[in-house]
Each structure stands twice: as structure tokens, then as C-alpha cells.
Write an enzyme that holds these catalytic residues in place. Structure first.
Site, short mmCIF file in Angstrom:
data_model
loop_
_atom_site.label_atom_id
_atom_site.label_comp_id
_atom_site.label_asym_id
_atom_site.label_seq_id
_atom_site.Cartn_x
_atom_site.Cartn_y
_atom_site.Cartn_z
N CYS A 1 -46.04 24.74 -7.43
CA CYS A 1 -45.88 24.26 -9.04
C CYS A 1 -45.06 23.58 -9.48
CB CYS A 1 -45.90 25.88 -9.65
SG CYS A 1 -47.01 26.74 -9.35
N LYS B 1 -45.50 19.75 -9.49
CA LYS B 1 -46.76 19.36 -10.03
C LYS B 1 -46.56 19.47 -11.39
CE LYS B 1 -50.33 22.22 -10.21
NZ LYS B 1 -50.78 22.56 -11.23
#
Length: 309
Positions: free
Chosen positions: A274, A277
Site C-alpha cells: 500500500c 503505491k
């Protein structure tokens, strides 16, 4: 009152989230749908595709009672009053925004399928991590393709799950964010979804806002956490040059109640799927809004995450 909840996407977010909803709302029928029959087979077996402490027990208790896993997308869409979209949003590997922007092809594909087969009014909830204004894109797809008798409200309800504590994060979250359209129908949809969470979460932890704020809050939360890791790693380089102990510095800084000790452990950088990104997604948004200085700031957080950088 909501009686049927559906979710398209039986991955790390969709499966556990729906399992907890089924546990805490035994009068609601919860259906998790995925087009991957192997994954659905695992959810219906004794070896789940996701390992999280406490998840097995919840699924075993609720599965076949008010929690169901299926590959029947059409039935899931048609039967659900509230429908979560919880599919993958990988970083684009081609075209405009390559390497930074989120690829929304799976989200948009689900939206088109909802518009195609839905019957009656639906509350569509984006649960996947998405860029700002993605809810508007979903709403546009639904509006362009919908049956004239159907009405849709699109909400943003980002997840804040950490690997290893996902069930605790769902049972006892710091907050629940729900963003929607600033209109009577939008606020009615927000209240409908809120009523599900209020079954086990205190009302003061459920924060309602406009859709764009909700979408951006998810990216910013991860960016702030990643920023702390990058900051202590940058300090680590100073410590190595001066003979200071970064662990002792982090301890001293973390004792400040305004800062706190979490995410101040110098390391090889932030891992998982996460942080990197989402930061790159935020960089792309800033670039798209012609905010180069802001984009550069967040890009530096991403590139200075490693003590060897």
C-alpha cells in the site's frame, strides 16, 4: 433497514470486511462474490485464502448462516441493497500515468456490470483504494449505462487494515470514513451505510464527509505513515555520520506526546503493497493538478525510504 449486503472482490479487504459485518449483523445476509472459482472454493473450505488472526473462527461461525461466498456475480448484484466494490487497483504499467497512477480497469468493469444487470436502487460503495474523483467516474459509468428505472448512489468507504491486525482493525477501528454526494439522496445513502457500522462501532468514530475528501484521506493517511518511516531513515544517516544511536534518538523523540513512538523504527524502508503505491498515486494526482512542488515533496518521501538511499 439494510437486509442484504454484497461485495464484489473476495480478496484481503472484501473477505474479512464482510465476515465481520456478518458476525456483527446476524440479521443481514452478506454475500461475497469473486469471478475466481479457486478463490471462492478456498473461502468455502477449511483453508481460507487470507490468513488473519481470528478470521477462521468468524468465517466458520457465519458461513452458511448469513455469510456466503459465490461466483454468481449477477445474483449478488441483483439481490444486494448495499454493494461493495473491493477489487484490485494496481499501479498502471502502461499509458498516461504509467508507474504512478492507479489502474481502475477492474473497478470500472464492475461498475459496468452493475449498471447492466442491477434491478432497483443500489448503494454502491468503493472499498478499493482509489484516486480522488473515482467515485464520480463510477457514478458516470452507472448513469451512462443504467436502466432508466434504476437509481444509484456511490459512496467512498476506504479501508484502514494492517496485515496481522485486520480483524481487530475491523472490530475496533480508529475511525470509519464514509463520503458521499452532498444531496438529500447522498446523505440518505451515507446514513444507510452508517447504520450498518453503528451496530458495533460508536457513532463518534463514524466520520461522514464529501466523496473527494474520503478518497483523499486514505491516500494521505498512508502517505503520512510512510513519511515518518522515511524521516527516521533520513535521521539514521545523520546518526551514522555523527556516532549517535538512531534507536535512542527515536526513543527520545517518540516520548513527545505530540509525536508518539509508532513508525519511528529505522529499517530498510516501508514494505507491503500500500504505502509505495499510494504515495505514487498521490504524486500523480499532484502532478495532474499542476502542483509540482507538492508532487516533488511526496516523491521524496517515496525515494528516501531506505537508510541506504
Amino acid at each position: 433497514m439494510v437486509t442484504r449486503v454484497g461485495c464484489i472482490g473476495a480478496g484481503y479487504v472484501g473477505g474479512p470486511t464482510c465476515a465481520v459485518i456478518a458476525l456483527k449483523c446476524p440479521d443481514i445476509r452478506v454475500t461475497v462474490c469473486d469471478m475466481n472459482p479457486t478463490r471462492i472454493g478456498q473461502w468455502n473450505s477449511d483453508k481460507l485464502p487470507v490468513f488473519e488472526p481470528g478470521l477462521d473462527e468468524i468465517v466458520q461461525k457465519c458461513r452458511g448462516v448469513n455469510l456466503f461466498f459465490t461466483t454468481d456475480v449477477v445474483a449478488t448484484i441483483q439481490e444486494s441493497e448495499v454493494l461493495f466494490i473491493s477489487v484490485n487497483t494496481p499501479t498502471k504499467t502502461y499509458g498516461h500515468g504509467k508507474g504512478r497512477a492507479a489502474n481502475l480497469k477492474y473497478v470500472e468493469s464492475v461498475a459496468r456490470e452493475i449498471a447492466k444487470v442491477a434491478r432497483g436502487n443500489k448503494i454502491v460503495v468503493e472499498k478499493s483504494t482509489v484516486p480522488v474523483k473515482s467515485a464520480q467516474s463510477i457514478a458516470d459509468i452507472l448513469k451512462a449505462n443504467r436502466n432508466s428505472q434504476n437509481k444509484f448512489q456511490v459512496l467512498s468507504n476506504p479501508e484502514f487494515l494492517a496485515e496481522g491486525t485486520a480483524i481487530e482493525d475491523l472490530l475496533n477501528p480508529d475511525r470509519i470514513l464514509i463520503g458521499g454526494e452532498d444531496s438529500p439522496d447522498g446523505w440518505k445513502a451515507i446514513e444507510t451505510l452508517s447504520s450498518v457500522y453503528k451496530r458495533w462501532i460508536p457513532a463518534d468514530r463514524i466520520i461522514t464527509m464529501n466523496t473527494w475528501s474520503s478518497e483523499l484521506s486514505k491516500l494521505v493517511a498512508n502517505a503520512f505513515l510512510a513519511q515518518r518511516i522515511s524521516a527516521i531513515n533520513a535521521v539514521s544517516a545523520v546518526c551514522e555520520a555523527t556516532g549517535a544511536d538512531v534507536g535512542q534518538v527515536a526513543l527520545a523523540v517518540g516520548k513527545d506526546s505530540r509525536i508518539g513512538p509508532r513508525f519511528l523504527q529505522a529499517s530498510v524502508g516501508f514494505g507491503g503493497s500500500c504505502f509505495q503505491k499510494d504515495i505514487l498515486n498521490l504524486v500523480y494526482i499532484c502532478e495532474s493538478l499542476n502542483l509540482p512542488e507538492v508532487a516533488e515533496f511526496w516523491l521524496n518521501v517515496s525515494t528516501f525510504q531506505d537508510t541506504d538511499t
